[in-house]
Write a protein that holds these residues in place. Structure first.
Motif, PDB file in Angstrom:
ATOM      1  N   TYR A 167      -1.373  -3.346 -10.480  1.00 22.51           N
ATOM      2  CA  TYR A 167      -1.249  -2.040  -9.818  1.00 22.51           C
ATOM      3  C   TYR A 167      -2.593  -1.332  -9.938  1.00 22.51           C
ATOM      4  CZ  TYR A 167       0.719   2.773  -9.321  1.00 22.51           C
ATOM      5  OH  TYR A 167       1.010   4.069  -8.950  1.00 22.51           O
ATOM      6  N   VAL A 168      -3.164  -0.913  -8.809  1.00 23.63           N
ATOM      7  CA  VAL A 168      -4.453  -0.208  -8.815  1.00 23.63           C
ATOM      8  C   VAL A 168      -4.279   1.147  -8.123  1.00 23.63           C
ATOM      9  CG1 VAL A 168      -6.871  -0.256  -8.083  1.00 23.63           C
ATOM     10  CG2 VAL A 168      -5.737  -2.396  -8.714  1.00 23.63           C
ATOM     11  N   PHE A 169      -4.693   2.205  -8.798  1.00 16.31           N
ATOM     12  CA  PHE A 169      -4.633   3.538  -8.191  1.00 16.31           C
ATOM     13  C   PHE A 169      -5.807   4.376  -8.703  1.00 16.31           C
ATOM     14  CE2 PHE A 169      -3.238   5.826 -11.971  1.00 16.31           C
ATOM     15  CZ  PHE A 169      -2.657   4.828 -12.733  1.00 16.31           C
ATOM     16  N   ASP A 170      -6.108   5.435  -7.960  1.00 14.45           N
ATOM     17  CA  ASP A 170      -7.181   6.336  -8.395  1.00 14.45           C
ATOM     18  C   ASP A 170      -6.624   7.744  -8.600  1.00 14.45           C
ATOM     19  OD1 ASP A 170      -7.168   6.463  -5.266  1.00 14.45           O
ATOM     20  OD2 ASP A 170      -8.121   8.327  -5.943  1.00 14.45           O
ATOM     21  N   LEU A 222       0.322  -7.336  -5.779  1.00 18.26           N
ATOM     22  CA  LEU A 222      -0.623  -6.219  -5.934  1.00 18.26           C
ATOM     23  C   LEU A 222      -0.017  -4.991  -5.264  1.00 18.26           C
ATOM     24  CD1 LEU A 222      -3.518  -5.090  -6.569  1.00 18.26           C
ATOM     25  CD2 LEU A 222      -4.207  -5.931  -4.310  1.00 18.26           C
ATOM     26  N   VAL A 223      -0.036  -3.880  -5.991  1.00 19.61           N
ATOM     27  CA  VAL A 223       0.349  -2.583  -5.406  1.00 19.61           C
ATOM     28  C   VAL A 223      -0.863  -1.670  -5.515  1.00 19.61           C
ATOM     29  CG1 VAL A 223       1.887  -0.581  -5.569  1.00 19.61           C
ATOM     30  CG2 VAL A 223       2.786  -2.873  -6.051  1.00 19.61           C
ATOM     31  N   VAL A 224      -1.241  -1.027  -4.404  1.00 24.62           N
ATOM     32  CA  VAL A 224      -2.335  -0.049  -4.451  1.00 24.62           C
ATOM     33  C   VAL A 224      -1.808   1.313  -4.028  1.00 24.62           C
ATOM     34  CG1 VAL A 224      -4.183  -1.744  -4.041  1.00 24.62           C
ATOM     35  CG2 VAL A 224      -3.134  -0.575  -2.088  1.00 24.62           C
ATOM     36  N   CYS A 225      -2.425   2.365  -4.536  1.00 27.14           N
ATOM     37  CA  CYS A 225      -2.072   3.740  -4.162  1.00 27.14           C
ATOM     38  C   CYS A 225      -3.380   4.531  -4.246  1.00 27.14           C
ATOM     39  CB  CYS A 225      -1.015   4.287  -5.117  1.00 27.14           C
ATOM     40  SG  CYS A 225      -0.446   5.944  -4.641  1.00 27.14           S
ATOM     41  N   LEU A 226      -3.983   4.826  -3.076  1.00 19.18           N
ATOM     42  CA  LEU A 226      -5.394   5.218  -3.074  1.00 19.18           C
ATOM     43  C   LEU A 226      -5.699   6.569  -2.438  1.00 19.18           C
ATOM     44  CD1 LEU A 226      -6.848   1.709  -2.157  1.00 19.18           C
ATOM     45  CD2 LEU A 226      -6.683   2.761  -4.428  1.00 19.18           C
ATOM     46  N   ASP A 227      -6.839   7.072  -2.835  1.00 21.77           N
ATOM     47  CA  ASP A 227      -7.464   8.279  -2.299  1.00 21.77           C
ATOM     48  C   ASP A 227      -6.667   9.550  -2.615  1.00 21.77           C
ATOM     49  OD1 ASP A 227      -9.691   9.412  -1.339  1.00 21.77           O
ATOM     50  OD2 ASP A 227      -9.450   8.775   0.744  1.00 21.77           O
ATOM     51  N   ASP A 228      -6.555   9.861  -3.859  1.00 25.63           N
ATOM     52  CA  ASP A 228      -5.955  11.098  -4.376  1.00 25.63           C
ATOM     53  C   ASP A 228      -4.434  11.160  -4.244  1.00 25.63           C
ATOM     54  OD1 ASP A 228      -8.633  11.691  -3.877  1.00 25.63           O
ATOM     55  OD2 ASP A 228      -8.234  13.428  -2.633  1.00 25.63           O
ATOM     56  N   SER A 229      -3.806  10.122  -3.720  1.00 23.99           N
ATOM     57  CA  SER A 229      -2.363  10.248  -3.433  1.00 23.99           C
ATOM     58  C   SER A 229      -1.587  10.605  -4.699  1.00 23.99           C
ATOM     59  CB  SER A 229      -1.835   8.948  -2.828  1.00 23.99           C
ATOM     60  OG  SER A 229      -2.582   8.625  -1.671  1.00 23.99           O
ATOM     61  N   ASP A 272       0.870  -1.185   0.000  1.00 19.16           N
ATOM     62  CA  ASP A 272       0.000   0.000   0.000  1.00 19.16           C
ATOM     63  C   ASP A 272       0.902   1.227   0.000  1.00 19.16           C
ATOM     64  OD1 ASP A 272      -1.995   1.859   0.188  1.00 19.16           O
ATOM     65  OD2 ASP A 272      -2.624   1.323   2.232  1.00 19.16           O
ATOM     66  N   VAL A 273       0.988   1.882  -1.168  1.00 19.18           N
ATOM     67  CA  VAL A 273       1.827   3.076  -1.325  1.00 19.18           C
ATOM     68  C   VAL A 273       0.998   4.298  -0.921  1.00 19.18           C
ATOM     69  CG1 VAL A 273       3.048   4.503  -3.010  1.00 19.18           C
ATOM     70  CG2 VAL A 273       3.142   2.015  -3.196  1.00 19.18           C
ATOM     71  N   ALA A 274       1.618   5.218  -0.167  1.00 18.81           N
ATOM     72  CA  ALA A 274       0.893   6.394   0.349  1.00 18.81           C
ATOM     73  C   ALA A 274      -0.252   5.907   1.246  1.00 18.81           C
ATOM     74  CB  ALA A 274       0.401   7.303  -0.775  1.00 18.81           C
ATOM     75  N   CYS A 275       0.102   5.106   2.222  1.00 16.92           N
ATOM     76  CA  CYS A 275      -0.886   4.419   3.072  1.00 16.92           C
ATOM     77  C   CYS A 275      -1.588   5.362   4.039  1.00 16.92           C
ATOM     78  CB  CYS A 275      -0.209   3.299   3.859  1.00 16.92           C
ATOM     79  SG  CYS A 275       1.029   3.909   5.039  1.00 16.92           S
ATOM     80  N   GLY A 276      -1.043   6.581   4.214  1.00 17.51           N
ATOM     81  CA  GLY A 276      -1.644   7.486   5.178  1.00 17.51           C
ATOM     82  C   GLY A 276      -1.630   6.886   6.573  1.00 17.51           C
ATOM     83  N   THR A 277      -2.757   6.991   7.276  1.00 13.83           N
ATOM     84  CA  THR A 277      -2.847   6.445   8.637  1.00 13.83           C
ATOM     85  C   THR A 277      -3.218   4.959   8.636  1.00 13.83           C
ATOM     86  OG1 THR A 277      -5.161   7.095   8.800  1.00 13.83           O
ATOM     87  CG2 THR A 277      -3.527   8.697   9.589  1.00 13.83           C
ATOM     88  N   GLY A 278      -3.193   4.344   7.452  1.00 16.86           N
ATOM     89  CA  GLY A 278      -3.446   2.904   7.367  1.00 16.86           C
ATOM     90  C   GLY A 278      -4.898   2.549   7.097  1.00 16.86           C
ATOM     91  N   LYS A 279      -5.733   3.563   6.779  1.00 22.52           N
ATOM     92  CA  LYS A 279      -7.148   3.248   6.516  1.00 22.52           C
ATOM     93  C   LYS A 279      -7.309   2.391   5.266  1.00 22.52           C
ATOM     94  CE  LYS A 279     -10.381   6.315   7.720  1.00 22.52           C
ATOM     95  NZ  LYS A 279     -11.153   7.571   7.743  1.00 22.52           N
ATOM     96  N   SER A 280      -6.442   2.602   4.273  1.00 22.26           N
ATOM     97  CA  SER A 280      -6.517   1.783   3.051  1.00 22.26           C
ATOM     98  C   SER A 280      -5.817   0.436   3.242  1.00 22.26           C
ATOM     99  CB  SER A 280      -5.907   2.546   1.862  1.00 22.26           C
ATOM    100  OG  SER A 280      -4.654   3.113   2.194  1.00 22.26           O
ATOM    101  N   THR A 281      -4.952   0.344   4.244  1.00 17.71           N
ATOM    102  CA  THR A 281      -4.175  -0.877   4.485  1.00 17.71           C
ATOM    103  C   THR A 281      -4.958  -1.888   5.324  1.00 17.71           C
ATOM    104  OG1 THR A 281      -2.394   0.746   4.896  1.00 17.71           O
ATOM    105  CG2 THR A 281      -1.805  -1.584   5.034  1.00 17.71           C
TER     106      THR A 281
END
Ligand SMILES: C[S@@+](CC[C@H](N)C(=O)[O-])C[C@H]1O[C@@H](n2cnc3c(N)ncnc32)[C@H](O)[C@@H]1O
Length: 263
Positions: free
Chosen positions: A145-148, A111-118, A52-61
């Motif tokens: 790889y999934v990102f938004d 799988l690599v994710v990078c989520l929520d505007d990162s 989880d790239v740019a995981c922030g506080t871990g909400k996406s993790t």
């Protein structure tokens, strides 16, 4: 490795970190990750190693950990990463890392994710290519790889006028400054002032300045190709984690990309 320009995202999230979970209280990460995993499985996700790239506080993790994946996480902000460590516990490795220069020691991933505007915090197309190439180096040959990214509709909705939101005891004042925007591939800036109640009755003010770039579909696709990745699907996302196709920048709030190695 090109020299990385300093990013204003670091200061923004170092300041916002204690208020981030309250600010995003309305985001349903569990449902979002469930749908993202279904999408990744439809594209042949095999294996359990997730970054989880740019995981922030871990909400996406956290939803990935809860589903038994072997998860590693990273973020550029030490304060956000520390909160992720607190949320995820000692079994999940959380590093401080810039998505434009992900260290090889993180490992390789199915799988690599990078989520929520990162991704929108990247400064320009060159940054985008650098970040995608950084992911490509850590992706297994058959990895996904999934990102938004935010759409122009999202910038119109959230950057055109000031909003004041009370969440729990906290108050968030968001002031967008679009200038001539929303503009395709343009910069969008906003000031966020958060007022958080402290245990001693005082109120902490967290001021953060957010600089995001809209990236159009052509820009994303060409940057993926230059980084050695192949776009295999783009899904439009509406509020309430509703996916629909085709993605439309004037209708959807986000475009969600699924990419694979071009090898
Ligand atoms: C809106 S938050 C999303 C956090 C998390 N993925 C979620 O869904 O809650 C954006 C995150 O991107 C991180 N970020 C921004 N630029 C980055 C970069 N160049 N490298 C790594 N992380 C970055 C910020 O520190 C912040 O934690």
């Amino acid at each position: 490795m090109p020299t990385l320009a300093p990013t204003p995202a670091l200061a923004a999230y170092e300041s916002l970190a204690p208020g981030y979970d309250a600010f995003t209280a309305g985001h349903d990460h569990d449902l979002w990750l469930r749908r993202i995993l279904a999408l990744a499985l439809a594209h042949g996700l095999a294996g359990r190693r997730v970054l989880d790239v740019a995981c922030g506080t871990g909400k996406s993790t956290a939803p990935l950990v809860a589903r038994g994946f072997d998860v590693t996480a990273c973020d550029i902000s030490p304060s956000m990463a520390a909160l992720a460590t607190r949320r995820l516990g000692p079994t999940v490795s959380v590093s401080v890392a810039d998505m434009r220069d992900l260290p090889a020691r993180l490992g390789t991933f199915d799988l690599v994710v990078c989520l929520d505007d990162s991704i929108n915090y990247l400064g320009d197309r060159e940054d985008l290519v650098t970040a995608f190439a950084s992911v490509a180096r850590l992706l297994h040959d058959r990895g996904i790889y999934v990102f938004d990214v935010n759409t122009l509709a999202a910038y119109r909705a959230s950057y055109e006028q000031p909003t004041v939101t009370a969440i729990g005891g906290a108050v968030f004042c968001w002031r967008g400054d679009l200038g001539d925007a929303p503009a395709p591939d343009g910069l969008h800036e906003a000031q966020l002032d958060a007022f958080l109640p402290e245990p001693d009755g005082r109120v902490a003010r967290l001021a953060s300045h957010h600089v995001q770039r809209h990236f159009g579909d052509e820009t994303i696709r060409s940057a993926l190709a230059e980084a050695g990745l192949r776009c295999v699907e783009v899904v439009g996302q509406l509020p309430g984690v509703r996916f629909s196709r085709p993605a439309d920048d004037d209708v959807h709030a986000k475009r969600l990309y699924v990419a694979r190695s071009a090898r």
